[in-house]
Structures are given as C-alpha cells and as structure tokens.
Scaffold this motif. Structure first.
Motif, mmCIF file in Angstrom:
data_model
loop_
_atom_site.group_PDB
_atom_site.id
_atom_site.type_symbol
_atom_site.label_atom_id
_atom_site.label_comp_id
_atom_site.label_asym_id
_atom_site.label_seq_id
_atom_site.Cartn_x
_atom_site.Cartn_y
_atom_site.Cartn_z
ATOM 1 N N LYS A 1 0.850 -1.209 0.000
ATOM 2 C CA LYS A 1 0.000 0.000 0.000
ATOM 3 C C LYS A 1 0.882 1.254 0.000
ATOM 4 O O LYS A 1 0.632 2.207 -0.751
ATOM 5 C CB LYS A 1 -0.897 0.013 1.244
ATOM 6 N N TYR A 2 1.904 1.267 0.851
ATOM 7 C CA TYR A 2 2.776 2.458 0.892
ATOM 8 C C TYR A 2 3.570 2.593 -0.404
ATOM 9 O O TYR A 2 3.719 3.693 -0.947
ATOM 10 C CB TYR A 2 3.720 2.397 2.102
ATOM 11 N N GLN A 3 4.060 1.466 -0.907
ATOM 12 C CA GLN A 3 4.898 1.542 -2.117
ATOM 13 C C GLN A 3 4.100 1.973 -3.338
ATOM 14 O O GLN A 3 4.636 2.613 -4.234
ATOM 15 C CB GLN A 3 5.592 0.193 -2.348
ATOM 16 N N GLU B 1 -3.294 5.944 19.969
ATOM 17 C CA GLU B 1 -4.005 5.164 18.943
ATOM 18 C C GLU B 1 -4.576 6.084 17.859
ATOM 19 O O GLU B 1 -5.378 6.963 18.152
ATOM 20 C CB GLU B 1 -5.142 4.369 19.611
ATOM 21 N N GLN B 2 -4.109 5.850 16.636
ATOM 22 C CA GLN B 2 -4.632 6.618 15.498
ATOM 23 C C GLN B 2 -4.698 5.675 14.303
ATOM 24 O O GLN B 2 -3.678 5.362 13.685
ATOM 25 C CB GLN B 2 -3.716 7.837 15.221
ATOM 26 N N THR B 3 -5.885 5.174 14.007
ATOM 27 C CA THR B 3 -6.166 4.261 12.887
ATOM 28 C C THR B 3 -5.247 3.038 12.784
ATOM 29 O O THR B 3 -4.944 2.568 11.692
ATOM 30 C CB THR B 3 -6.223 4.984 11.510
ATOM 31 N N PHE B 4 -4.821 2.530 13.944
ATOM 32 C CA PHE B 4 -4.153 1.223 13.963
ATOM 33 C C PHE B 4 -5.158 0.139 14.370
ATOM 34 O O PHE B 4 -5.266 -0.899 13.711
ATOM 35 C CB PHE B 4 -2.949 1.251 14.912
ATOM 36 N N CYS C 1 6.096 2.323 15.940
ATOM 37 C CA CYS C 1 6.137 0.928 15.477
ATOM 38 C C CYS C 1 5.300 0.785 14.211
ATOM 39 O O CYS C 1 4.162 1.251 14.158
ATOM 40 C CB CYS C 1 5.593 0.012 16.571
ATOM 41 N N ASP C 2 5.884 0.161 13.237
ATOM 42 C CA ASP C 2 5.122 -0.245 12.047
ATOM 43 C C ASP C 2 5.910 -1.364 11.367
ATOM 44 O O ASP C 2 7.140 -1.356 11.384
ATOM 45 C CB ASP C 2 4.920 0.919 11.060
ATOM 46 N N TRP C 3 5.194 -2.314 10.787
ATOM 47 C CA TRP C 3 5.909 -3.389 10.101
ATOM 48 C C TRP C 3 6.063 -3.104 8.608
ATOM 49 O O TRP C 3 6.674 -3.905 7.907
ATOM 50 C CB TRP C 3 5.290 -4.735 10.378
HETATM 51 C C1 LIG Z 1 -4.504 2.315 8.505
HETATM 52 S S1 LIG Z 1 -2.777 2.452 8.670
HETATM 53 C C2 LIG Z 1 -2.626 3.816 9.825
HETATM 54 C C3 LIG Z 1 -1.270 4.466 9.796
HETATM 55 C C4 LIG Z 1 -1.185 5.733 10.647
HETATM 56 N N1 LIG Z 1 -1.523 5.473 12.030
HETATM 57 C C5 LIG Z 1 -2.063 6.811 10.088
HETATM 58 O O1 LIG Z 1 -3.048 7.198 10.731
HETATM 59 O O2 LIG Z 1 -1.761 7.295 8.979
HETATM 60 C C6 LIG Z 1 -2.417 1.055 9.683
HETATM 61 C C7 LIG Z 1 -0.939 0.877 9.907
HETATM 62 O O3 LIG Z 1 -0.724 -0.197 10.807
HETATM 63 C C8 LIG Z 1 0.361 -0.982 10.346
HETATM 64 N N2 LIG Z 1 0.174 -2.318 10.915
HETATM 65 C C9 LIG Z 1 -0.888 -3.134 10.747
HETATM 66 N N3 LIG Z 1 -0.732 -4.246 11.478
HETATM 67 C C10 LIG Z 1 0.462 -4.135 12.132
HETATM 68 C C11 LIG Z 1 1.159 -4.949 13.040
HETATM 69 N N4 LIG Z 1 0.669 -6.136 13.468
HETATM 70 N N5 LIG Z 1 2.345 -4.521 13.507
HETATM 71 C C12 LIG Z 1 2.856 -3.322 13.107
HETATM 72 N N6 LIG Z 1 2.235 -2.503 12.245
HETATM 73 C C13 LIG Z 1 1.044 -2.908 11.761
HETATM 74 C C14 LIG Z 1 0.285 -0.904 8.853
HETATM 75 O O4 LIG Z 1 1.511 -1.202 8.243
HETATM 76 C C15 LIG Z 1 -0.166 0.544 8.641
HETATM 77 O O5 LIG Z 1 0.929 1.419 8.531
#
Ligand SMILES: C[S@@+](CC[C@H](N)C(=O)[O-])C[C@H]1O[C@@H](n2cnc3c(N)ncnc32)[C@H](O)[C@@H]1O
Length: 196
Positions: free
Chosen positions: A11-13, A106-109, A67-69
């Motif tokens: 998605k990011y790429q 927490e913001q859209t995680f 943190c993000d994977w």
């Molecule tokens: C909807 S995006 C939100 C990104 C950011 N918080 C924002 O509001 O722009 C969800 C993010 O969570 C990350 N993510 C999802 N599951 C994850 C996990 N188990 N561990 C780390 N990152 C995760 C995704 O890679 C993505 O960047």
C-alpha cells in the motif's frame, strides 16, 4: 485478505494510503499539548507516516517509539524528523514489541487489524503500559458497509474489549475530528490500573 506486513508495505509503495490524513490528527494534538511531562515514554503503534510523532517531536517529546511493520511508511518520517534516532523506530510486528510505556497513542491502527485480534490488542497494550499508564486516541464510531480495513464499531463493543484490562476514563464522540471523520470518531482515554 491477508493483512500481513506485505499487504501494508505494498500500500505504501503504490501510494494507496487513503487513511493518511497528511498531518497530525487534531484530537491527538489537543490531548498531547496538555501533557506537561515531556520525558514520558510514548508508543505509537501502526504509526504509518507518523505525523503524530513529528508533532510530539516539535513539542519537545523525545522518548517516542514508533512501530510499524511496513518499513516504506518510515521513509517519509526520516525526512520529517531527521534528528530522531534509529532506536526510536521499531520496525516489526506490534504484537512482538517489548518495552514499558507511559502512554500509547491510537490513530487508525486498531481499525486496521482484524476484529478477531482486538482482544490481543487490548492485552498487548496492557502488557506494554506501566501501571498508571494511558492508552488514548481515536476509534471509529461507525460500522462500515464495505469489508475492512478499516474495521469499525461502537462504544459498547469497544468497552467490552477494553474493560477487562483498563479503567475507562473517557470514550466520547470526538469534538475536533477532521471534517471527513466528523461525527464518526470516539476519543478515548483508558488507564492501566495499579492493581488489576
Ligand atoms: C490504517 S494504517 C494507519 C497508519 C497511521 N496510524 C495513520 O493514521 O496514517 C495502519 C498501519 O498499521 C500498520 N500495521 C498493521 N498491522 C500491524 C502490526 N501487526 N504490527 C505493526 N504494524 C502494523 C500498517 O503497516 C499501517 O501502517
């Protein structure tokens, strides 16, 4: 759909990031500007392009872990916060994180993980917080018609997930959401009790 690291990295790429508002979320900014202790340890899980971390950095917070994977999300962060050291980046699975934090933002995680993992999210946040630590931020106050992500919900559903672990101080309609999410977000503050 397999919501694994490769899914999000792609998605990011490909630049397909409709959740990314391009700036720090106002309800979160309003919350952090009221925090007086700039030394607290703050975690932003699923931080993406980490606009909230840039805001925290500007405000003088330094003890921030993002943190993000999906490592691709962080390329822009390095440009935005060039002084932030490598140890503040936690590239990997949130559910494997170690550490002890005073605050998790927490913001859209939460809405990005499968609903079946929500209880694990609550348990993991509990594990990562110090006693008296806070989990705070935004949750969608809306059930989406299309299959997620994002996965939505309502206050009653969220309270049943979090109340086994946390004292719920606040879970109310957010007053200062961005206009496309106006009326569809809850602002919440949960505390890890000193004795559970
Ligand atoms: C909807 S995006 C939100 C990104 C950011 N918080 C924002 O509001 O722009 C969800 C993010 O969570 C990350 N993510 C999802 N599951 C994850 C996990 N188990 N561990 C780390 N990152 C995760 C995704 O890679 C993505 O960047």
């Amino acid at each position: 759909m397999n919501l694994n690291a490769a899914f999000w990295q792609d998605k990011y790429q490909s630049g397909d990031t409709p959740w990314d508002i391009g700036y720090p979320s106002p309800p979160i900014c309003n919350f952090v500007t009221k925090l007086s202790d700039k030394d607290i340890a703050i975690l932003i899980p699923g931080a993406g392009k980490a606009h909230e971390a840039a805001f925290l950095w500007q405000q003088g917070f330094r003890n921030i872990a993002i943190c993000d994977w999906a490592s691709a999300a962080f390329e822009e962060v390095q440009r935005k916060i060039p002084d932030m050291p490598a140890e503040n980046y936690r590239i990997g699975n949130f559910f494997d994180l170690n550490g002890q934090f005073d605050l998790i933002l927490e913001q859209t995680f939460f809405c990005a993980i499968a609903p079946a993992q929500r209880a694990d999210y609550a348990a993991k946040c509990f594990e990562l917080l110090k006693p008296g630590g806070l989990l705070a931020g935004l949750l969608f106050n809306k059930v989406f018609e299309k299959p997620g992500p994002p996965f939505g919900g309502d206050a009653q559903t969220y309270q049943s997930i979090f109340s086994p672990y946390f004292t719920i101080h606040k879970m109310i309609p957010a007053e200062d959401s961005i206009s496309p999410r106006n009326g569809n977000e809850l602002f919440f503050v949960l505390e890890k009790p000193y004795v559970n």
